[in-house]
Design a protein around this motif. Structure first.
Motif, PDB file in Angstrom:
ATOM      1  N   VAL A   1      -1.139   3.170  10.104  1.00 26.66           N
ATOM      2  CA  VAL A   1      -0.958   2.569   8.777  1.00 26.66           C
ATOM      3  C   VAL A   1      -1.120   1.050   8.876  1.00 26.66           C
ATOM      4  O   VAL A   1      -1.817   0.435   8.073  1.00 26.66           O
ATOM      5  N   ASN A   2      -0.522   0.464   9.903  1.00 28.27           N
ATOM      6  CA  ASN A   2      -0.639  -0.982  10.080  1.00 28.27           C
ATOM      7  C   ASN A   2      -2.073  -1.400  10.380  1.00 28.27           C
ATOM      8  O   ASN A   2      -2.557  -2.412   9.891  1.00 28.27           O
TER       9      ASN A   2
ATOM     10  N   PHE B   1       0.843  -1.196   0.000  1.00 26.09           N
ATOM     11  CA  PHE B   1       0.000   0.000   0.000  1.00 26.09           C
ATOM     12  C   PHE B   1       0.880   1.248   0.000  1.00 26.09           C
ATOM     13  O   PHE B   1       2.009   1.213   0.479  1.00 26.09           O
ATOM     14  N   GLU B   2       0.316   2.326  -0.496  1.00 32.88           N
ATOM     15  CA  GLU B   2       1.003   3.611  -0.393  1.00 32.88           C
ATOM     16  C   GLU B   2       0.368   4.399   0.754  1.00 32.88           C
ATOM     17  O   GLU B   2      -0.864   4.455   0.873  1.00 32.88           O
ATOM     18  N   THR B   3       1.212   4.996   1.588  1.00 30.01           N
ATOM     19  CA  THR B   3       0.714   5.800   2.707  1.00 30.01           C
ATOM     20  C   THR B   3       0.537   7.249   2.250  1.00 30.01           C
ATOM     21  O   THR B   3       1.387   7.774   1.543  1.00 30.01           O
TER      22      THR B   3
ATOM     23  N   GLN C   1      -4.836   0.187   9.456  1.00 34.63           N
ATOM     24  CA  GLN C   1      -5.651   0.313   8.240  1.00 34.63           C
ATOM     25  C   GLN C   1      -5.361  -0.826   7.264  1.00 34.63           C
ATOM     26  O   GLN C   1      -6.260  -1.359   6.609  1.00 34.63           O
ATOM     27  N   ARG C   2      -4.095  -1.190   7.183  1.00 37.59           N
ATOM     28  CA  ARG C   2      -3.717  -2.300   6.304  1.00 37.59           C
ATOM     29  C   ARG C   2      -4.449  -3.584   6.737  1.00 37.59           C
ATOM     30  O   ARG C   2      -5.019  -4.299   5.909  1.00 37.59           O
TER      31      ARG C   2
ATOM     32  N   ILE D   1      -4.401   4.996   3.357  1.00 39.62           N
ATOM     33  CA  ILE D   1      -3.537   4.179   2.496  1.00 39.62           C
ATOM     34  C   ILE D   1      -4.299   3.860   1.210  1.00 39.62           C
ATOM     35  O   ILE D   1      -5.534   3.942   1.167  1.00 39.62           O
ATOM     36  N   ARG D   2      -3.565   3.541   0.159  1.00 39.54           N
ATOM     37  CA  ARG D   2      -4.205   3.171  -1.114  1.00 39.54           C
ATOM     38  C   ARG D   2      -3.245   2.289  -1.906  1.00 39.54           C
ATOM     39  O   ARG D   2      -2.041   2.239  -1.611  1.00 39.54           O
TER      40      ARG D   2
ATOM     41  N   ILE E   1      -8.150  -3.471   5.785  1.00 34.99           N
ATOM     42  CA  ILE E   1      -8.410  -3.697   4.356  1.00 34.99           C
ATOM     43  C   ILE E   1      -8.115  -5.149   3.968  1.00 34.99           C
ATOM     44  O   ILE E   1      -8.904  -5.787   3.270  1.00 34.99           O
ATOM     45  N   LEU E   2      -6.999  -5.671   4.474  1.00 37.13           N
ATOM     46  CA  LEU E   2      -6.673  -7.073   4.159  1.00 37.13           C
ATOM     47  C   LEU E   2      -7.695  -8.023   4.762  1.00 37.13           C
ATOM     48  O   LEU E   2      -7.903  -9.121   4.264  1.00 37.13           O
TER      49      LEU E   2
END
Ligand code: ADP
Ligand code: MG
Ligand code: ZN
Length: 484
Positions: free
Chosen positions: A231-232, A3-5, A234-235, A200-201, A238-239
């Motif tokens: 960030v972690n 992902f991009e932060t 959100q990852r 993130i995207r 989404i995962l």
């Protein structure tokens, strides 16, 4: 999956004006509760705000230093919300006509190259009061001393791509602000507060992801840690096949986690209205130009000039530029003494170390540029050893005495007298026959050990260059006549 932060920062800066933004109350901290208040900052009926010109000056200075456009005319707006620390139930802020817009700040980006971070806007607003939660009595106390403190909110575009870039942005912003002297920028005291917007995207995705807004970080390190955590999180969301919810989250320093504070699906729920009690503010072009002319040299420009003018390294120039007054001190020394590199080594080395231990800056200490240059000259003349000079500096800082007096009083004058030095050198040879034998067998590196021994014998007062010469000479002559 990679992902991009994406990060955008909102910094609230308390401006260091003498009085509050819309009244004449002192803009002071640490006073007893509710002693710096009046009908205006308490929001009593019938009171009218008057805009503080100094707050405008500081906002303009900051805006110009951040390469912003200055709005030639702006207004204030009421941001409506109820909270016990806000007696009017609205905060005077700026909605669609901020004082500054579209600026930029250059930071060291992740790749190492300089990176431009766009500033969306900087607007003026008033701070709210402070609630103190009294657990013992199970109640909350309200202190309105802070109500009406001028704030400048500086908002970036979502241009930052990692927690490290966010950290660098804050570091460079604070450094720049410290040159302008518009705020004391102390995160622990709350005079600089930072909210981080994080999403993130998938890389290459043109659309931004759903963001969360992080609050309650009280150091740059905490901002970095909170972003990493977020960030972690959100990852993982989404995962795990779920969607990130737009919300405000609070950083808990002890648990090192963020927690949901309130959902913010309805982003614009404040219902801004133009403030009817304050007139439009016009900022004439000449005023802006005059302000631009009086801006101090900023850190980046100073660093570049230092490397060019004084031939010091980029690193050294960077360390000096961390404090505007230390940089000034360096230039005063350089005007008195030609070897800038030596001055810089002292300032960035022992002087900095002593200052850190004393928790003061060079400018706030008793040390004068003449004193430091004097000390450097004494070493050069061989009147004191490099080693003892460090102790001289310490005493100089504690007593304010000049270095000649200290050297004489302490008996630290360097021994350069040949006869005395010869005695010391010979003693070192006599005391260390095994080393002498090794040297004669060809282990020349052991000479350094003998020099060290001789220096110790002299209490650090011997001139090390002369001692080394004498030791070598005596080894050659060899008391027993053998060459070495
Ligand atoms: P809000 O109305 O929620 O305050 P803004 O559009 O005013 O949102 O933006 C506030 C801050 O959030 C700005 O610094 C902006 O750059 C940043 N931001 C906006 N959208 C995103 C996003 N999707 N991801 C990360 N940061 C964002
Ligand atoms: Mg916001
Ligand atoms: Zn007041």
């Amino acid at each position: 999956m990679i992902f991009e932060t994406v990060i955008g920062l909102e910094v609230h800066l308390q401006l260091r004006t003498n009085t509050k933004i819309f009244c004449g109350c002192a803009n002071q901290f640490g006073e007893s509760p509710n002693t710096r208040t009046c009908p205006v900052c308490l929001g009593l009926p019938g009171s009218l705000p008057v805009f503080n010109a100094k707050a405008l000056e500081y906002a303009l200075k900051t805006g110009l230093a951040l390469n912003c456009e200055i709005n030639p005319q702006f207004k204030f707006d009421r941001k409506n919300y109820f909270y016990p620390d806000l007696t009017k139930a609205y905060q005077i802020s700026q909605f669609d006509q901020p004082v500054c817009r579209q600026g930029e700040l250059i930071i060291p980006g992740d790749g190492g190259a300089a990176k431009k971070i766009r500033i969306n806007r900087a607007h003026l607003e008033e701070d709210a009061g402070k609630l103190i939660h009294d657990d013992a009595r199970n109640c909350s106390l309200a202190d309105y001393n802070r109500a009406g403190t001028p704030l400048l909110e500086i908002v970036t575009e979502p241009d930052l791509r990692s927690s490290q870039e966010a950290y660098e942005y804050l570091r460079i912003l604070k450094l720049t602000l410290s040159y302008l002297d518009v705020s004391d920028c102390d995160m622990e005291k709350g005079s600089l507060r930072c909210d981080a917007n994080v999403s993130i995207r998938a890389p290459g995705d043109a659309k931004l992801g759903t963001k969360t807004e992080l609050k309650n970080m009280n150091s740059f390190k905490a901002v970095k840690a909170a972003i990493d955590y977020e960030v972690n999180r959100q990852r993982a969301v989404i995962l795990g096949g779920q969607r990130v919810v737009q919300e405000t989250r609070l950083w808990d320093e002890n648990k090192a986690m963020t927690f949901s504070m309130r959902s913010k699906e309805e982003a614009h729920d404040y219902r801004y209205f133009p403030e009817p009690d304050l007139p439009l503010v016009t900022v004439p072009e000449e005023v802006v130009e005059e302000m631009r002319q009086t801006l101090p040299e900023l850190p980046q420009a100073k660093m570049e000039r230092f490397t060019q003018t004084y031939g010091i390294s980029v690193y050294d120039a960077g360390v000096l530029a961390q404090d505007r007054l230390t940089a000034g001190f360096f230039e005063q020394c350089a005007a008195l003494y030609p070897e800038a590199k030596k001055i810089c080594n002292w300032l960035n080395g022992d002087v900095l170390k002593e200052m850190n231990e004393r928790k003061i800056t060079v400018a706030a200490s008793t040390l004068q540029p003449e004193d430091l240059v004097d000390l450097i000259r004494k070493i050069e003349e061989g009147a004191v050893s490099q080693l003892k000079a460090k102790d001289v500096l310490k005493i100089m800082l504690d007593s304010g005495k000049n270095c000649s007096a200290i050297i004489a009083e302490q008996g630290w004058g360097q021994v350069s007298n040949d006869e005395e030095l010869l005695k010391i050198a010979q003693q070192a040879l006599a005391d260390n026959p095994a080393t002498v034998a090794q040297i004669r067998e060809g282990k020349l590196s052991a000479i350094g050990f003998l020099v060290g021994q001789a220096m110790q014998k002299s209490g650090g007062k011997a001139n090390p260059k002369k001692i080394k010469e004498l030791i070598e000479k005596n080894l050659q002559a060899g008391a027993d006549g053998k060459p070495f």
